[in-house]
Design a protein around this motif. Structure first.
Motif, PDB file in Angstrom:
ATOM      1  N   LEU A  45       0.877  -1.114   0.393  1.00  0.00           N
ATOM      2  CA  LEU A  45      -0.045   0.174  -0.055  1.00  0.00           C
ATOM      3  C   LEU A  45       0.864   0.657  -0.648  1.00  0.00           C
ATOM      4  O   LEU A  45      -0.013   2.172  -0.534  1.00  0.00           O
ATOM      5  CB  LEU A  45      -0.730  -0.383   1.611  1.00  0.00           C
ATOM      6  N   ASN A  46       1.878   1.112   0.552  1.00  0.00           N
ATOM      7  CA  ASN A  46       2.953   2.384   0.955  1.00  0.00           C
ATOM      8  C   ASN A  46       4.381   2.528   0.276  1.00  0.00           C
ATOM      9  O   ASN A  46       4.770   3.492   0.080  1.00  0.00           O
ATOM     10  CB  ASN A  46       3.369   2.285   2.329  1.00  0.00           C
ATOM     11  N   GLY A  47       4.463   1.341  -0.474  1.00  0.00           N
ATOM     12  CA  GLY A  47       5.639   1.172  -0.911  1.00  0.00           C
ATOM     13  C   GLY A  47       6.371   1.325  -0.341  1.00  0.00           C
ATOM     14  O   GLY A  47       6.415   0.773   1.218  1.00  0.00           O
ATOM     15  N   ASP A  48       8.569   1.222   0.054  1.00  0.00           N
ATOM     16  CA  ASP A  48       9.333   0.851   0.611  1.00  0.00           C
ATOM     17  C   ASP A  48      10.058   1.890   1.583  1.00  0.00           C
ATOM     18  O   ASP A  48       9.887   3.186   0.505  1.00  0.00           O
ATOM     19  CB  ASP A  48      10.471   0.029  -0.087  1.00  0.00           C
ATOM     20  N   GLN A  69       9.160 -13.099  -1.341  1.00  0.00           N
ATOM     21  CA  GLN A  69       7.545 -12.623  -2.001  1.00  0.00           C
ATOM     22  C   GLN A  69       7.622 -11.168  -2.498  1.00  0.00           C
ATOM     23  O   GLN A  69       6.331 -10.946  -2.935  1.00  0.00           O
ATOM     24  CB  GLN A  69       6.316 -13.136  -0.410  1.00  0.00           C
ATOM     25  N   ARG A  70       8.633 -10.718  -1.973  1.00  0.00           N
ATOM     26  CA  ARG A  70       8.858  -9.054  -2.170  1.00  0.00           C
ATOM     27  C   ARG A  70      10.365  -9.034  -2.335  1.00  0.00           C
ATOM     28  O   ARG A  70      10.939  -9.595  -1.934  1.00  0.00           O
ATOM     29  CB  ARG A  70       7.942  -8.691  -1.058  1.00  0.00           C
ATOM     30  N   ASP A  71      10.164  -8.241  -3.596  1.00  0.00           N
ATOM     31  CA  ASP A  71      12.016  -7.663  -3.771  1.00  0.00           C
ATOM     32  C   ASP A  71      11.811  -6.360  -2.802  1.00  0.00           C
ATOM     33  O   ASP A  71      11.015  -5.183  -3.520  1.00  0.00           O
ATOM     34  CB  ASP A  71      11.981  -7.445  -5.189  1.00  0.00           C
ATOM     35  N   VAL A  72      12.222  -6.173  -1.826  1.00  0.00           N
ATOM     36  CA  VAL A  72      12.639  -5.163  -0.757  1.00  0.00           C
ATOM     37  C   VAL A  72      13.459  -4.337  -1.389  1.00  0.00           C
ATOM     38  O   VAL A  72      14.801  -4.474  -1.170  1.00  0.00           O
ATOM     39  CB  VAL A  72      12.473  -5.839   0.547  1.00  0.00           C
TER      40      VAL A  72
END
Length: 264
Positions: A45-48, A69-72
């Motif tokens: 929702l807010n981005g990194d 699950q996500r490329d942080v």
């Protein structure tokens, strides 16, 4: 710099936020989560954010599932009571690795490291044929392991004041720390008790988390003195130590799971 706090223990989360707000005005805490699911939802929702302070063990699993699950893209500062996750932390690209209880000096080092990365990123926007200012994966690994090494430089002794005298106590001779009537005491393995002028949080900062565990707000026990842990009412654990205690000692319900991992 905007920061997200990922921590499932409320007291630890509140303490970290308090330290950031007190000592690092350049860091703005923009969110708090306590689980893998909650963290993924926040990022979606807010981005990194610029920085994520991330506990390893969350309410619904270990934090490494987030990276699966996500490329942080945030700079991640791992926070944990155990040093066994250091290699995994590096593999996810973490910029630092802080062992709990987190001390001010360690937190300053981590925030400074993040600031250095952002400054370096600005410099890299200017062509640099010589490649100066670039970081390699190997140097990141060295920083992570150096952080773990630095964190292991725990106190070997502590001073107690008795009247006008100061007495050095060897940490290995300590059985437990205990709060009673608003005063903190250190109990030695030989049964002797000394009054301390330190808060429990300050005491924790100098202790090796492999050897000592804070079972409640008012008690820290040495691993060597714990004989057994017994299931008790309300999800707590009752401890039997190898030394006499002023009253029965219990592991608070919120700390039971971490205590059992530590005790194992």
């Amino acid at each position: 710099m905007k920061a997200l706090i990922v921590e499932d223990e409320q007291m630890a989360r509140a303490r970290l936020i308090r330290m950031i707000e007190t000592d690092f005005p350049e860091v703005e805490v923009v969110g708090q989560t306590d689980s893998i699911t909650g963290t993924l939802d926040f990022l979606r929702l807010n981005g990194d954010p610029d920085i994520i302070f991330m506990d390893v063990e969350l309410s619904d699993g270990d934090c490494f599932e987030i990276f699966r699950q996500r490329d942080v893209t945030s700079k991640v500062i791992m926070t944990t009571a155990y040093d066994s996750y250091a290699v995994k932390a590096f593999e996810t690209g973490s910029i630092d690795y802080l062992l709990k209880p987190i001390g001010t000096a360690a937190l300053q080092r981590a925030v400074r490291r993040c600031a250095d990365y952002f400054r370096a990123a600005q410099l890299q926007k200017t062509p640099n044929p010589a490649g100066e200012g670039s970081e390699t994966k190997d140097s990141d690994a060295g920083k992570i392991m150096d952080a773990v090494h630095d964190a292991k430089k725990w106190k070997k002794r502590m001073l107690v004041r008795i009247g006008e005298r100061y007495l050095p106590l060897m940490i290995e001779d300590i059985a437990f720390f205990y709060s009673e009537d608003k005063y903190n005491y250190v109990y030695m393995k030989d049964g002797v008790r000394y009054l301390l002028d330190l808060t429990m949080d300050k005491i924790c900062e100098g202790l090796d988390p492999e050897s000592f565990f804070r079972i409640s707000r008012g008690c820290i026990v040495s691993r060597e003195t714990v004989r057994k842990a017994i299931r008790h009412a309300n999800g707590r654990l009752k401890l039997e130590l190898s030394v006499l205690t002023p009253e029965e000692l219990f592991v608070s319900r919120a700390r039971v799971e971490n205590f059992l991992r530590w005790f194992e």
